[in-house]
Structures are given as structure tokens and as C-alpha cells.
Design an enzyme around this catalytic site. Structure first.
Site, PDB file in Angstrom:
ATOM      1  N   GLN B 128       5.921   9.951  -3.455  1.00 42.74           N
ATOM      2  CA  GLN B 128       6.907   8.892  -3.685  1.00 42.74           C
ATOM      3  C   GLN B 128       6.215   7.655  -4.256  1.00 42.74           C
ATOM      4  OE1 GLN B 128       8.313   6.780  -0.211  1.00 42.74           O
ATOM      5  NE2 GLN B 128      10.410   6.827  -0.963  1.00 42.74           N
ATOM      6  N   GLY B 129       6.490   7.346  -5.509  1.00 44.19           N
ATOM      7  CA  GLY B 129       5.887   6.174  -6.145  1.00 44.19           C
ATOM      8  C   GLY B 129       6.875   5.034  -6.231  1.00 44.19           C
ATOM      9  N   SER B 131       6.533   1.857  -3.855  1.00 42.21           N
ATOM     10  CA  SER B 131       5.863   0.584  -3.562  1.00 42.21           C
ATOM     11  C   SER B 131       4.817   0.236  -4.613  1.00 42.21           C
ATOM     12  CB  SER B 131       5.164   0.659  -2.207  1.00 42.21           C
ATOM     13  OG  SER B 131       6.078   1.036  -1.215  1.00 42.21           O
ATOM     14  N   SER B 163       1.926   8.295  -0.436  1.00 46.08           N
ATOM     15  CA  SER B 163       1.495   9.361   0.476  1.00 46.08           C
ATOM     16  C   SER B 163       1.308  10.669  -0.274  1.00 46.08           C
ATOM     17  CB  SER B 163       2.531   9.576   1.577  1.00 46.08           C
ATOM     18  OG  SER B 163       2.729   8.385   2.295  1.00 46.08           O
ATOM     19  N   GLU B 246      15.464   9.216   3.546  1.00 48.38           N
ATOM     20  CA  GLU B 246      14.173   8.978   4.178  1.00 48.38           C
ATOM     21  C   GLU B 246      14.342   8.419   5.589  1.00 48.38           C
ATOM     22  OE1 GLU B 246      11.635   6.428   1.874  1.00 48.38           O
ATOM     23  OE2 GLU B 246       9.878   6.850   3.107  1.00 48.38           O
TER      24      GLU B 246
HETATM   25  C1  FAD Z   1       1.629   5.366   6.226  1.00 46.91           C
HETATM   26  C2  FAD Z   1       2.405   4.786   5.110  1.00 46.91           C
HETATM   27  C3  FAD Z   1       2.891   5.619   4.130  1.00 46.91           C
HETATM   28  C4  FAD Z   1       3.588   5.093   3.039  1.00 46.91           C
HETATM   29  N1  FAD Z   1       4.006   5.956   2.091  1.00 46.91           N
HETATM   30  C5  FAD Z   1       4.602   5.455   0.992  1.00 46.91           C
HETATM   31  C6  FAD Z   1       4.935   6.312  -0.070  1.00 46.91           C
HETATM   32  O1  FAD Z   1       4.693   7.511  -0.021  1.00 46.91           O
HETATM   33  N2  FAD Z   1       5.504   5.787  -1.158  1.00 46.91           N
HETATM   34  C7  FAD Z   1       5.798   4.474  -1.259  1.00 46.91           C
HETATM   35  O2  FAD Z   1       6.362   4.078  -2.249  1.00 46.91           O
HETATM   36  N3  FAD Z   1       5.516   3.604  -0.254  1.00 46.91           N
HETATM   37  C8  FAD Z   1       4.898   4.078   0.860  1.00 46.91           C
HETATM   38  N4  FAD Z   1       4.569   3.224   1.879  1.00 46.91           N
HETATM   39  C9  FAD Z   1       4.802   1.800   1.688  1.00 46.91           C
HETATM   40  C10 FAD Z   1       5.814   1.183   2.629  1.00 46.91           C
HETATM   41  O3  FAD Z   1       7.112   1.516   2.243  1.00 46.91           O
HETATM   42  C11 FAD Z   1       5.573  -0.342   2.574  1.00 46.91           C
HETATM   43  O4  FAD Z   1       4.312  -0.567   3.146  1.00 46.91           O
HETATM   44  C12 FAD Z   1       6.605  -1.120   3.306  1.00 46.91           C
HETATM   45  O5  FAD Z   1       7.854  -1.043   2.699  1.00 46.91           O
HETATM   46  C13 FAD Z   1       6.197  -2.594   3.468  1.00 46.91           C
HETATM   47  O6  FAD Z   1       5.807  -3.174   2.269  1.00 46.91           O
HETATM   48  P1  FAD Z   1       4.434  -3.963   2.165  1.00 46.91           P
HETATM   49  O7  FAD Z   1       3.377  -3.044   2.692  1.00 46.91           O
HETATM   50  O8  FAD Z   1       4.294  -4.458   0.808  1.00 46.91           O
HETATM   51  O9  FAD Z   1       4.546  -5.148   3.170  1.00 46.91           O
HETATM   52  P2  FAD Z   1       5.244  -6.553   2.875  1.00 46.91           P
HETATM   53  O10 FAD Z   1       6.542  -6.328   2.213  1.00 46.91           O
HETATM   54  O11 FAD Z   1       4.268  -7.458   2.213  1.00 46.91           O
HETATM   55  O12 FAD Z   1       5.512  -7.060   4.346  1.00 46.91           O
HETATM   56  C14 FAD Z   1       4.537  -7.726   5.142  1.00 46.91           C
HETATM   57  C15 FAD Z   1       5.213  -8.267   6.365  1.00 46.91           C
HETATM   58  O13 FAD Z   1       6.232  -9.196   5.996  1.00 46.91           O
HETATM   59  C16 FAD Z   1       7.467  -8.818   6.532  1.00 46.91           C
HETATM   60  N5  FAD Z   1       8.559  -9.124   5.593  1.00 46.91           N
HETATM   61  C17 FAD Z   1       8.587  -8.936   4.254  1.00 46.91           C
HETATM   62  N6  FAD Z   1       9.772  -9.272   3.756  1.00 46.91           N
HETATM   63  C18 FAD Z   1      10.519  -9.686   4.789  1.00 46.91           C
HETATM   64  C19 FAD Z   1      11.845 -10.159   4.923  1.00 46.91           C
HETATM   65  N7  FAD Z   1      12.696 -10.240   3.900  1.00 46.91           N
HETATM   66  N8  FAD Z   1      12.262 -10.475   6.156  1.00 46.91           N
HETATM   67  C20 FAD Z   1      11.442 -10.359   7.238  1.00 46.91           C
HETATM   68  N9  FAD Z   1      10.203  -9.930   7.164  1.00 46.91           N
HETATM   69  C21 FAD Z   1       9.751  -9.592   5.961  1.00 46.91           C
HETATM   70  C22 FAD Z   1       7.365  -7.323   6.756  1.00 46.91           C
HETATM   71  O14 FAD Z   1       8.251  -6.872   7.765  1.00 46.91           O
HETATM   72  C23 FAD Z   1       5.907  -7.178   7.176  1.00 46.91           C
HETATM   73  O15 FAD Z   1       5.808  -7.464   8.536  1.00 46.91           O
HETATM   74  C24 FAD Z   1       3.852   3.715   2.977  1.00 46.91           C
HETATM   75  C25 FAD Z   1       3.382   2.859   3.961  1.00 46.91           C
HETATM   76  C26 FAD Z   1       2.653   3.386   5.023  1.00 46.91           C
HETATM   77  C27 FAD Z   1       2.158   2.449   6.081  1.00 46.91           C
END
Ligand code: FAD
Lengths: 332, 393
Positions: B128-129, B131, B163, B246
């Protein structure tokens, strides 16, 4: 598997909600805070609507429904904060004459705990006291007969005016309490006490669920309306998150309580009560927080939900006992 | 309200149990958690066995190559496979649990014929691409560009936290096809072959020590326009379908696993004397209630989804799960972390042994409140879409 309400169940629930909204609206609720009844006229009306005869067989004039339906009806009663010995009247309608029709009221008292508290002492015509028959109980050494009674439990009935009581200042203005001094054990009644306990716990949990659902609605409603910093407070994330957590708690409690009403298993009921207690208490607190200073007033209804939730959480299995029982269930 | 299974469902369960009893003892030992090629081979082989036995894509519609089973049968499948200790979907996760269902719901007949059968047979792995480094929670802020050149898109950008990218054949890729449009409007959903020239995968090491996700760099990657699912610039809508799969159904099987672990925890505590600690015992008791209720909530959500088409509710659209998935995910992700924190208490100093299964699971449980949308984002969804609170600024 269709773990959703049937059309009939939905109609029963909606109908109960309408009936209670019509007969026990906000004005009546606030009047009940001054004089917590039960209101005999309303009781008869509920009786006429089949509220208490819900589970009695149709042959004897009952409605012929089951525990799931009783749960739905009590959920609505909990939502409306209806005062009165509801669980007792629901469970003893087939035991004490006049209860099914709402002519009479009956109380139900847990004799195994200290102090022995009786809800609505002035509003009950009779009192039934139960002892023993707890889950996991019965490990009494020595006296065979005593041991057996612990396992199966005993139940005794008594006219209200023959019970000797001491005053007890109830934290919940809608539930007057008295402390029973001398347990009335002269008139035994044949009752399945373990079952009665289980059902009492479940119906209490159902009311907690109703209250938890109601306080989410109150909080979300307030958050949509009330403005600060030029915006509804519900647009602020801190408030949103409180409300979202409330909804999650209520939905967890709902699944657990409804499922337990179907399986009737001890562990399911115990778990459902634990989660419903948590949902009612925590939701009321969060609802109070969302209401700000207004939430802390006597005028707002939030404290009534919280106090009732505290009271119910102490009845028919408090958190500590429930957790122990559930833990034991893991290795059984 | 009914929790009993129909005779057909019981028959289905019995047949599945028999089959599991026959095949599981013959399975080879699973590869090490860090051996991704090994895990790919193992997981796809298991998928092939399911396919041959008629259990692949159980709840997918028949015209998508699935078995058209009811969601209730799907629950039974998850319950029984977990109970029997069958392998988890593993590397097949994205394909089976959300890319596949999205293709089934939104793809053209040609697209379904091209991509669904290999997913079901365990021949192709998807990733899944979505993020990007600067677009996580605010997914619609993604910047990876796709510029049309005749019948192909030319793609440039970078994805992160992808992932299984290391071993994937295909990627469900979100790209910006109209940079001038408002951010939710200019996105498209593409199927990108991972072996296309210009795709570079750089595995990232997780805090658990493994490389289960990666960075993916895209330099002038050419993808045929026919690989676009849904209309150009309508990718956000398609994405919502993917995300609801999902969050809605992907974690369901794990609840059963957690219930099994909880029982094992209690027995371990009894064996090592920690059971005598009333605080710990009560915690275990509470978790018992918690995981039982999570399973009931699952049954509630599934029953609601089964009914929705009849009621014409919005949940009926192609079997796409509703916001109930967010309610479930919120509670489940925290309960899972609580479970493994409790495991650490039971283990005592044993909780420092990174090779212990429960310790590895404790580490991986830390991702559950982040992946597939953080808890904060799920709470916003619940508050706005279920409780009708105003959108935040
Ligand atoms: C094990 C794992 C597997 C993953 N696999 C995939 C995958 O296969 N494909 C893919 O595309 N993505 C994947 N992800 C990505 C995942 O979807 C993102 O990490 C997630 O959506 C959070 O985005 P971020 O990491 O950029 O954090 P950020 O968006 O930067 O968030 C950081 C913090 O700020 C908070 N925050 C941000 N915006 C808000 C808001 N509006 N209100 C309140 N709080 C907020 C968040 O809750 C978090 O605590 C994976 C992540 C993990 C950990």
C-alpha cells in the site's frame, strides 16, 4: 447469526422510549428529584403497557417475551433515569401478586453484603431478601447444610412495614436507601437465587447502558451548540476526543450486554456488567466535563446520571468481584 | 438478536475444522520473523492451499473469484483458523484485505480479471503506497506526481512506511494527477508494478528490529493509464473505500488470537506465582471482559453490514464496512497494547528477552494505535461522522 435487533425488538424499544418520554419527561424527572416515588400512577401505567409482565407467559396474561427484551426495556428506563425498584419488579412480577400489573411494588435486597441496603424502602409494598447463591461462592467448610445453602442461596419475603431499618443518606437523590438492621428470614420463598442474581446483574447493566448512551447524546448535543472562541466547542479536538471515547465505551457495553442477554452465561453477564458500569460512570464524568461549570450544578441532569451510575455499579457485582470472577474464568 | 449459527453455518464450520485438522500438521515450520523472502514464500504457499480447498477470498463476491460467503461464514473462518493455529494472512494482508476488495468493488471487469485471481491463488503480493514523508494523517496532502504522457502516467515522488514493499509485486499507489485542484480532488488510485524501472525500495528498520516496512522512491516510473482504478482525479473516493476495508475488517481475526493469548497468560501467571498478585489478576479479569466484548462488537458490526443492503443503508455499497470499523479499531488497538503490557508483568524479567514471542508481539503492538490511521484520527472520525460534531479547523 443476526446479532441485530429484530423489527419487533426495535418497535418495543422505540415504544418504551416514547412512553417514557411522554410520561416521564424532564419536568417529571426534576419533580422526582424532590420526591423520588415511585409514582404509583405511572407504575400502573407501565404495568398496563406490559412493562413488568414482559417475561411472564402469555397464558397467564403476560407478554411472553424473553431476557433480551427485558434488557431493551430497562435500557430505556436507564436512559430516562426512571426511579423505582425496577429490577425487582421486573424479576419478581411472577412471584408477588399485583407486581405484574403495577398495582404493587416489590424491593429486592442483597443480604450477603454489609451494610444491607434497600432501595426505595418507602415505595415498596414487600421486600424480598436473597442470600448466598453467588457465583464462585459455596466454599463453606464444615456444616453441610450451610454449604448447600451458600451454593443455591435462600430467599425470604416480608411485608415492608415489618422490616426494621435505619436511615441511610443515599448519594443518589433518585434512589432513597435504608439500611436493613434485622434480616427478615421468617417467610422463605422458593426462588432460583443464582439465576435471580445473574438476571439482576444483567438488568442493572442494561440500565447503565441506557444511561451511558444518553450521556453521549447530551455531551455531543451540548458540544454542537455551545460556542467559545467564536466556534462550537465540538470543533475542538480535546472535546471531540472526549465525546468519541464516550461513544466507544457505550458501543462496547451495548455489544456485551446484548450478547449476555442471549447467552445468559455467568461470565458474559459479569463482563457485561463490568463494561456497562465503566461506560455509565466514565461517560457521566466526561459529559460533566463537556458541560463545564454548568455541569457542576444541581440544575443540570448530568450529576443524576453519575450518581445513579455509581449506585448501580455497587449492585449485583462490583468491579473487584467481577474482575476476580472473570480472571478465574480464564483458567477454569 | 440472535447469536446462533444456522445449520449451514455449522456445517461450514465442521467441514473447515476437518480440513484444518488434515492440513495443518503437514505444514512446515514458519520462517523467522525477519526473513521476509521466507515469509513471502510461506504465506503465499498457505494462500495456495486455501485456494485449492475453496477457501480463498471466502467473503469476496463470486464474480470477483471469491466464494460469495456470508460475513457470518467469514467470521467462522477467522475464528476456526485462528483457533486451530493456522498461519496468519501475513504478506497477503494488503492484497486480500483491502487492495483486493477495493478492486472487486471499484475495478473494471478487465482489471478484476487481471489482478484478483493471482491475489487469491497467492501468486502476487500487494503493498500500500499511500503515506508520504509529509502526508501521513493528512493523507490528501500527498505530493507524488503522475503526469499523463499519452497512455501512460509518468510518476515521481516518494512513499514511506510501505508494509511488505520489499517482497511486493504490486502497489496500490496514490498519486496527484491534478496539482491545481483542491487537495482531495486531484488524486488518482493506480496499480503500480513494483518491478517497473525507476522504483527503488529501501527497507526501514522498525523498533521491533525487523524490516516490515520501507521507503519507496519513484523516479520517472511509467505506469499504463489502464492501471488506474476509478476515474482520473476521483482517487480520494476510491481511497475511502480502501480505508474502510482496512479499518473495518482487517483486524477481526486478531481478536480471536488475543483471546487465546490471554488464556495462555493466565495459565503462565498461575505457573510462576504471579497469579497471587491481586492487582495483576484483576487486570487479567478486566481484559477477559474486554476481548469478549470486542468479539461481540465484531459480531454486531458484521450483522449490521449484512443487513445494510436490505435496508438500503449506505453501508450496503459493495459490502464496504462503515464507521463501526473506527469504533472497533480505536478500542482494539489499545486493548492489544494493554494485553501485551500485562504479558510483560507476567513475564517479569523475562519481558526483557526480545526473542520471547510475547515480547516481540509487545513491540509490534505499539504500531496498532498508529498504522491504518492513528487513534487521534479515528477519534476525529467517530466524533464527526457518528456524533455529528463540527469539523475542526
Ligand atoms: C507498522 C506500520 C505499517 C504501516 N503500513 C503502511 C502501509 O503499508 N502503507 C501506507 O501507506 N502507510 C502505512 N503506514 C503509515 C500510517 O498510515 C501512518 O503512519 C499514519 O497514518 C500516521 O501518519 P504519520 O506517521 O505521518 O504521523 P503524523 O500524521 O505526522 O502524526 C503524528 C502525530 O500527530 C497526530 N496528529 C496528526 N494529525 C492530527 C489531527 N488532525 N488531529 C489530532 N492529532 C493529529 C497523530 O495522531 C500522531 O500522534 C504504516 C504505519 C505503521 C506504523
Amino acid at each position: 447469526m443476526d446479532f441485530q435487533l429484530t423489527d419487533e425488538q426495535r418497535a418495543l424499544k422505540d415504544g418504551t422510549r416514547e412512553l417514557l418520554a411522554g410520561r416521564f419527561g424532564r419536568d417529571r424527572l426534576r419533580a422526582a428529584v424532590e420526591d423520588p416515588g415511585p409514582d404509583r400512577a405511572l407504575w400502573r401505567e407501565l404495568g398496563a403497557a406490559g412493562f413488568f409482565a414482559l417475561r411472564l407467559p402469555e397464558k397467564g396474561g403476560g407478554v411472553g417475551l424473553g431476557l433480551p427484551e427485558a434488557v431493551l426495556v430497562l435500557e430505556e428506563a436507564g436512559r430516562a433515569l426512571l426511579p423505582g425498584p425496577l429490577v425487582a419488579c421486573q424479576l419478581l412480577a411472577g412471584v408477588v401478586d399485583g407486581v405484574a400489573t403495577g398495582e404493587k411494588t416489590v424491593g429486592l435486597c442483597e443480604g450477603a453484603r454489609e451494610p444491607v441496603l434497600w432501595e426505595h424502602p418507602a415505595g415498596c409494598d414487600e421486600l424480598i431478601l436473597v442470600e448466598g447463591g453467588e457465583e464462585g461462592g459455596g466454599e463453606v467448610e464444615g456444616d453441610e447444610e450451610e454449604g448447600a445453602r451458600e451454593r443455591t442461596g435462600g430467599a425470604y419475603r416480608s411485608a415492608s412495614d415489618r422490616v426494621s431499618c435505619a436511615p441511610f443518606a443515599s448519594v443518589d437523590p433518585l434512589t432513597p436507601l435504608a439500611r436493613v438492621l434485622d434480616l427478615p428470614r421468617t417467610d422463605p420463598v422458593a426462588l432460583d437465587v443464582p439465576r435471580l442474581r445473574r438476571e439482576a446483574a444483567l438488568l442493572t447493566a442494561a440500565q447503565q447502558l441506557g444511561s451511558a448512551v444518553r450521556t453521549v447524546e447530551m455531551a455531543a448535543g451540548h458540544a454542537r451548540e455551545r460556542e467559545q472562541f467564536g466556534a462550537p466547542i465540538g470543533s475542538f479536538q480535546a472535546v471531540k476526543q472526549l465525546c468519541a471515547q464516550m461513544l466507544v465505551r457505550a458501543e462496547m457495553a451495548r455489544s456485551a450486554v446484548y450478547a449476555a442477554s442471549i447467552t445468559e452465561s455467568v461470565l458474559d453477564i459479569t463482563g457485561a456488567k463490568l463494561l456497562a458500569d465503566e461506560a455509565a460512570v466514565r461517560n457521566a464524568r466526561d459529559c460533566l466535563q463537556v458541560h463545564g461549570g454548568m455541569g457542576f450544578t444541581w440544575e443540570a441532569d448530568v450529576h443524576l446520571h453519575l450518581k445513579r451510575a455509581w449506585l448501580r455499579a455497587e449492585c449485583w457485582g462490583a468491579a473487584g468481584e467481577a474482575e476476580e470472577l472473570l480472571a478465574a474464568g480464564l483458567i477454569a | 438478536m440472535d447469536l446462533t449459527c444456522t445449520p449451514e453455518e455449522e456445517e461450514f464450520r465442521a467441514r473447515l475444522r476437518r480440513w484444518l485438522g488434515e492440513v495443518l500438521p503437514r505444514l512446515p515450520a514458519p520462517p523467522a520473523a525477519t526473513d521476509w523472502p521466507g515469509r513471502r514464500a510461506y504465506d503465499t504457499a498457505w494462500q495456495r492451499m486455501l485456494y485449492d480447498a475453496g477457501y480463498a477470498g471466502l467473503h469476496w463476491p463470486r464474480d470477483a473469484g471469491g466464494q460469495g460467503a456470508t460475513p457470518a461464514q467469514h467470521l467462522i473462518f477467522l475464528e476456526e483458523t485462528e483457533r486451530a493455529g493456522a498461519p496468519y494472512v501475513g504478506a497477503n494482508f494488503v492484497g486480500l484485505l483491502h487492495a483486493g476488495p477495493t478492486l472487486a468493488a471499484e475495478g473494471t471487469a478487465e482489471q478484476r480479471a487481471r489482478w484478483l485471481p493471482p491475489i487469491l491463488r497467492g501468486e502476487e503480493i500487494w503493498c500500500q503506497g499511500f503515506s508520504e514523508p509529509d502526508a501521513g494523517s493528512d493523507l490528501a496532502a500527498l505530493r507524488t506526481r503522475a503526469v499523463r504522457d499519452g497512455d501512460t502516467y509518468v510518476i515521481n515522488g516518494a512513499k514511506i512506511w510501505t508494509s511488505h514493499a520489499e517482497v511486493a509485486d504490486w502497489c496500490e499507489l496514490l498519486v496527484r494527477t491534478d496539482p491545481a485542484a483542491p487537495k482531495h480532488r486531484g488524486i488518482s488510485w493506480l496499480a503500480m508494478p513494483m518491478d517497473a524501472p525507476g522504483v527503488t525500495v529501501r527497507p526501514l528498520r522498525t523498533l521491533a528490529g525487523s524490516t516490515e516496512f520501507a521507503e519507496v522512491f519513484l523516479d520517472d516510473v511509467r505506469v499504463p493509464a489502464g492501471n488506474r482504478v476509478g476515474a482520473e482525479n476521483d482517487g480520494w473516493r476510491v481511497t475511502m473505500v480502501t480505508l474502510s476495508f482496512e479499518r473495518g475488517t482487517a483486524f477481526v481475526g486478531e481478536v480471536v488470537a488475543c483471546r487465546r493469548v490471554l488464556g495462555a497468560l493466565a495459565r503462565a501467571a498461575r505457573a510462576n506465582g504471579r497469579w497471587d498478585d491481586a492487582v495483576l489478576r484483576r487486570r487479567l479479569g478486566r481484559l477477559h471482559a474486554e476481548f469478549t466484548a470486542l468479539w461481540r462488537l465484531t459480531q454486531w458490526n458484521v450483522s449490521e453490514a449484512m443487513r445494510a443492503p436490505a435496508r438500503g443503508g449506505q453501508r450496503g455499497s459493495g459490502g464496504v464496512p462503515g464507521t463501526g470499523g473506527s469504533v472497533f479499531k480505536l478500542r482494539y488497538s489499545h486493548a492489544r497494547q494493554e494485553l501485551y503490557d500485562t504479558a510483560a508483568e507476567v513475564l517479569g524479567a523475562g519481558a526483557l528477552d526480545a526473542d520471547h514471542e510475547w515480547v516481540a508481539d509487545r513491540l509490534s503492538s505499539l504500531s496498532y494505535t498508529i498504522a491504518a490511521g492513528t487513534s487521534q484520527i479515528q477519534q476525529n472520525i467517530v466524533a464527526e461522522r457518528i456524533l455529528g460534531l463540527p469539523k475542526g479547523r
